[in-house]
Scaffold this motif. Structure first.
Motif, PDB file in Angstrom:
ATOM      1  N   SER A  57     133.121  66.516  71.070  1.00 14.82           N
ATOM      2  CA  SER A  57     132.149  65.424  71.237  1.00 14.82           C
ATOM      3  C   SER A  57     130.720  65.954  71.177  1.00 14.82           C
ATOM      4  O   SER A  57     129.817  65.256  70.719  1.00 14.82           O
ATOM      5  CB  SER A  57     132.411  64.633  72.521  1.00 14.82           C
ATOM      6  OG  SER A  57     132.280  65.425  73.669  1.00 14.82           O
ATOM      7  N   VAL A  58     130.518  67.194  71.604  1.00 16.94           N
ATOM      8  CA  VAL A  58     129.199  67.816  71.468  1.00 16.94           C
ATOM      9  C   VAL A  58     128.872  67.995  69.988  1.00 16.94           C
ATOM     10  O   VAL A  58     127.774  67.657  69.543  1.00 16.94           O
ATOM     11  CB  VAL A  58     129.145  69.174  72.208  1.00 16.94           C
ATOM     12  CG1 VAL A  58     127.864  69.927  71.863  1.00 16.94           C
ATOM     13  CG2 VAL A  58     129.259  68.973  73.715  1.00 16.94           C
ATOM     14  N   LEU A  59     129.840  68.499  69.210  1.00 14.43           N
ATOM     15  CA  LEU A  59     129.607  68.701  67.782  1.00 14.43           C
ATOM     16  C   LEU A  59     129.343  67.378  67.066  1.00 14.43           C
ATOM     17  O   LEU A  59     128.480  67.300  66.193  1.00 14.43           O
ATOM     18  CB  LEU A  59     130.781  69.433  67.145  1.00 14.43           C
ATOM     19  CG  LEU A  59     131.028  70.866  67.620  1.00 14.43           C
ATOM     20  CD1 LEU A  59     132.210  71.472  66.893  1.00 14.43           C
ATOM     21  CD2 LEU A  59     129.787  71.725  67.481  1.00 14.43           C
ATOM     22  N   ALA A  60     130.075  66.331  67.459  1.00 18.04           N
ATOM     23  CA  ALA A  60     129.862  65.011  66.849  1.00 18.04           C
ATOM     24  C   ALA A  60     128.457  64.498  67.155  1.00 18.04           C
ATOM     25  O   ALA A  60     127.769  63.984  66.261  1.00 18.04           O
ATOM     26  CB  ALA A  60     130.924  64.034  67.341  1.00 18.04           C
ATOM     27  N   SER A  61     128.025  64.644  68.392  1.00 17.02           N
ATOM     28  CA  SER A  61     126.677  64.199  68.770  1.00 17.02           C
ATOM     29  C   SER A  61     125.617  65.043  68.066  1.00 17.02           C
ATOM     30  O   SER A  61     124.589  64.532  67.640  1.00 17.02           O
ATOM     31  CB  SER A  61     126.487  64.300  70.283  1.00 17.02           C
ATOM     32  OG  SER A  61     127.292  63.363  70.926  1.00 17.02           O
ATOM     33  N   LEU A  62     125.896  66.317  67.951  1.00 22.80           N
ATOM     34  CA  LEU A  62     124.972  67.205  67.256  1.00 22.80           C
ATOM     35  C   LEU A  62     124.850  66.803  65.786  1.00 22.80           C
ATOM     36  O   LEU A  62     123.767  66.867  65.207  1.00 22.80           O
ATOM     37  CB  LEU A  62     125.471  68.642  67.385  1.00 22.80           C
ATOM     38  CG  LEU A  62     124.467  69.756  67.266  1.00 22.80           C
ATOM     39  CD1 LEU A  62     123.285  69.546  68.196  1.00 22.80           C
ATOM     40  CD2 LEU A  62     125.134  71.080  67.534  1.00 22.80           C
ATOM     41  N   GLY A  63     125.952  66.358  65.191  1.00 21.67           N
ATOM     42  CA  GLY A  63     125.934  65.884  63.815  1.00 21.67           C
ATOM     43  C   GLY A  63     125.028  64.682  63.628  1.00 21.67           C
ATOM     44  O   GLY A  63     124.385  64.525  62.588  1.00 21.67           O
ATOM     45  N   ARG A  64     124.959  63.836  64.650  1.00 25.58           N
ATOM     46  CA  ARG A  64     124.067  62.673  64.569  1.00 25.58           C
ATOM     47  C   ARG A  64     122.603  63.100  64.676  1.00 25.58           C
ATOM     48  O   ARG A  64     121.723  62.449  64.137  1.00 25.58           O
ATOM     49  CB  ARG A  64     124.420  61.663  65.646  1.00 25.58           C
ATOM     50  CG  ARG A  64     125.739  60.947  65.357  1.00 25.58           C
ATOM     51  CD  ARG A  64     125.990  59.787  66.295  1.00 25.58           C
ATOM     52  NE  ARG A  64     126.371  60.179  67.630  1.00 25.58           N
ATOM     53  CZ  ARG A  64     127.598  60.534  68.008  1.00 25.58           C
ATOM     54  NH1 ARG A  64     128.578  60.564  67.124  1.00 25.58           N
ATOM     55  NH2 ARG A  64     127.857  60.868  69.245  1.00 25.58           N
ATOM     56  N   VAL A  65     122.342  64.200  65.381  1.00 32.25           N
ATOM     57  CA  VAL A  65     120.968  64.686  65.532  1.00 32.25           C
ATOM     58  C   VAL A  65     120.528  65.494  64.315  1.00 32.25           C
ATOM     59  O   VAL A  65     119.450  65.275  63.769  1.00 32.25           O
ATOM     60  CB  VAL A  65     120.845  65.560  66.815  1.00 32.25           C
ATOM     61  CG1 VAL A  65     119.488  66.226  66.899  1.00 32.25           C
ATOM     62  CG2 VAL A  65     121.108  64.732  68.057  1.00 32.25           C
ATOM     63  N   LEU A  66     121.383  66.421  63.882  1.00 31.67           N
ATOM     64  CA  LEU A  66     121.018  67.346  62.805  1.00 31.67           C
ATOM     65  C   LEU A  66     121.380  66.851  61.417  1.00 31.67           C
ATOM     66  O   LEU A  66     120.835  67.333  60.430  1.00 31.67           O
ATOM     67  CB  LEU A  66     121.713  68.697  63.015  1.00 31.67           C
ATOM     68  CG  LEU A  66     121.394  69.445  64.283  1.00 31.67           C
ATOM     69  CD1 LEU A  66     122.236  70.708  64.365  1.00 31.67           C
ATOM     70  CD2 LEU A  66     119.919  69.772  64.355  1.00 31.67           C
ATOM     71  N   GLY A  67     122.337  65.939  61.352  1.00 26.29           N
ATOM     72  CA  GLY A  67     122.872  65.496  60.076  1.00 26.29           C
ATOM     73  C   GLY A  67     124.237  66.115  59.861  1.00 26.29           C
ATOM     74  O   GLY A  67     124.473  67.266  60.250  1.00 26.29           O
ATOM     75  N   PRO A  68     125.146  65.356  59.247  1.00 23.80           N
ATOM     76  CA  PRO A  68     126.524  65.824  59.096  1.00 23.80           C
ATOM     77  C   PRO A  68     126.660  67.090  58.250  1.00 23.80           C
ATOM     78  O   PRO A  68     127.579  67.872  58.449  1.00 23.80           O
ATOM     79  CB  PRO A  68     127.243  64.640  58.455  1.00 23.80           C
ATOM     80  CG  PRO A  68     126.180  63.751  57.935  1.00 23.80           C
ATOM     81  CD  PRO A  68     124.934  64.027  58.703  1.00 23.80           C
ATOM     82  N   GLU A  69     125.730  67.317  57.320  1.00 23.72           N
ATOM     83  CA  GLU A  69     125.845  68.501  56.470  1.00 23.72           C
ATOM     84  C   GLU A  69     125.701  69.795  57.269  1.00 23.72           C
ATOM     85  O   GLU A  69     126.315  70.803  56.941  1.00 23.72           O
ATOM     86  CB  GLU A  69     124.836  68.461  55.316  1.00 23.72           C
ATOM     87  CG  GLU A  69     123.374  68.524  55.733  1.00 23.72           C
ATOM     88  CD  GLU A  69     122.804  67.212  56.254  1.00 23.72           C
ATOM     89  OE1 GLU A  69     121.673  67.235  56.773  1.00 23.72           O
ATOM     90  OE2 GLU A  69     123.470  66.167  56.157  1.00 23.72           O
ATOM     91  N   ARG A  70     124.942  69.786  58.332  1.00 26.63           N
ATOM     92  CA  ARG A  70     124.794  70.988  59.170  1.00 26.63           C
ATOM     93  C   ARG A  70     126.049  71.257  59.986  1.00 26.63           C
ATOM     94  O   ARG A  70     126.383  72.399  60.258  1.00 26.63           O
ATOM     95  CB  ARG A  70     123.602  70.849  60.096  1.00 26.63           C
ATOM     96  CG  ARG A  70     122.300  70.988  59.386  1.00 26.63           C
ATOM     97  CD  ARG A  70     121.377  71.843  60.239  1.00 26.63           C
ATOM     98  NE  ARG A  70     120.077  71.900  59.648  1.00 26.63           N
ATOM     99  CZ  ARG A  70     119.625  72.979  59.015  1.00 26.63           C
ATOM    100  NH1 ARG A  70     120.381  74.031  58.902  1.00 26.63           N
ATOM    101  NH2 ARG A  70     118.431  72.968  58.504  1.00 26.63           N
ATOM    102  N   VAL A  71     126.738  70.204  60.388  1.00 31.49           N
ATOM    103  CA  VAL A  71     127.930  70.369  61.211  1.00 31.49           C
ATOM    104  C   VAL A  71     129.086  70.941  60.399  1.00 31.49           C
ATOM    105  O   VAL A  71     129.983  71.560  60.955  1.00 31.49           O
ATOM    106  CB  VAL A  71     128.302  69.030  61.888  1.00 31.49           C
ATOM    107  CG1 VAL A  71     129.559  69.154  62.725  1.00 31.49           C
ATOM    108  CG2 VAL A  71     127.156  68.581  62.784  1.00 31.49           C
ATOM    109  N   THR A  72     129.045  70.802  59.078  1.00 31.02           N
ATOM    110  CA  THR A  72     130.118  71.382  58.254  1.00 31.02           C
ATOM    111  C   THR A  72     130.131  72.902  58.357  1.00 31.02           C
ATOM    112  O   THR A  72     131.141  73.529  58.066  1.00 31.02           O
ATOM    113  CB  THR A  72     130.006  70.954  56.775  1.00 31.02           C
ATOM    114  OG1 THR A  72     128.753  71.391  56.260  1.00 31.02           O
ATOM    115  CG2 THR A  72     130.148  69.453  56.625  1.00 31.02           C
TER     116      THR A  72
END
Length: 121
Positions: A57-72
């Motif tokens: 859930s932290v990674l999902a929230s981080l994806g909303r902040v940074l953008g999904p391309e960074r979470v990949t």
């Protein structure tokens, strides 16, 4: 399960008011290192997550902040942490994204780095 008046299903629990969710939320301070930390992004990134919060859930929230391309860079399409990603929750290395953050903790610190090829990535 409660059985009353020939009904098998217990009544739904009352909804938790938003104020209670906010007061029960865990503050997660995420520090990003290396290429993950874009210029101009305030460090740490502060997230507020309702319990039970997990690393996923932290990674999902981080994806909303940074953008999904960074979470990949952090997790694959199935949600598994990549081998090149190092996650530390309150100073301890974590390999599983299903790891639950400490229940009832008011604050959790997470550090994330993606290793470059020269570093073993």
């Amino acid at each position: 399960m409660a059985v009353s008046d020939r009904h098998f299903w217990a009544p739904a629990p009352p909804a938790v008011p938003d104020a209670d969710i906010a007061s029960a939320a865990t503050e997660v301070r995420v520090r990003l290192f290396g290429a993950l930390a874009p210029a101009g992004l305030p460090q740490p990134v502060v997230l507020r997550l309702a319990p039970p919060a997990t690393v996923a859930s932290v990674l999902a929230s981080l994806g909303r902040v940074l953008g999904p391309e960074r979470v990949t860079d952090l997790a694959d399409t199935h949600g598994r942490k990549r081998r090149t990603c190092r996650l530390f929750v309150d100073g301890r290395a974590v390999d599983e994204v299903e790891t639950t953050l400490v229940p009832g903790a008011r604050r959790t610190d997470i550090e994330i780095i993606v290793l470059a090829g020269i570093e073993g990535g």
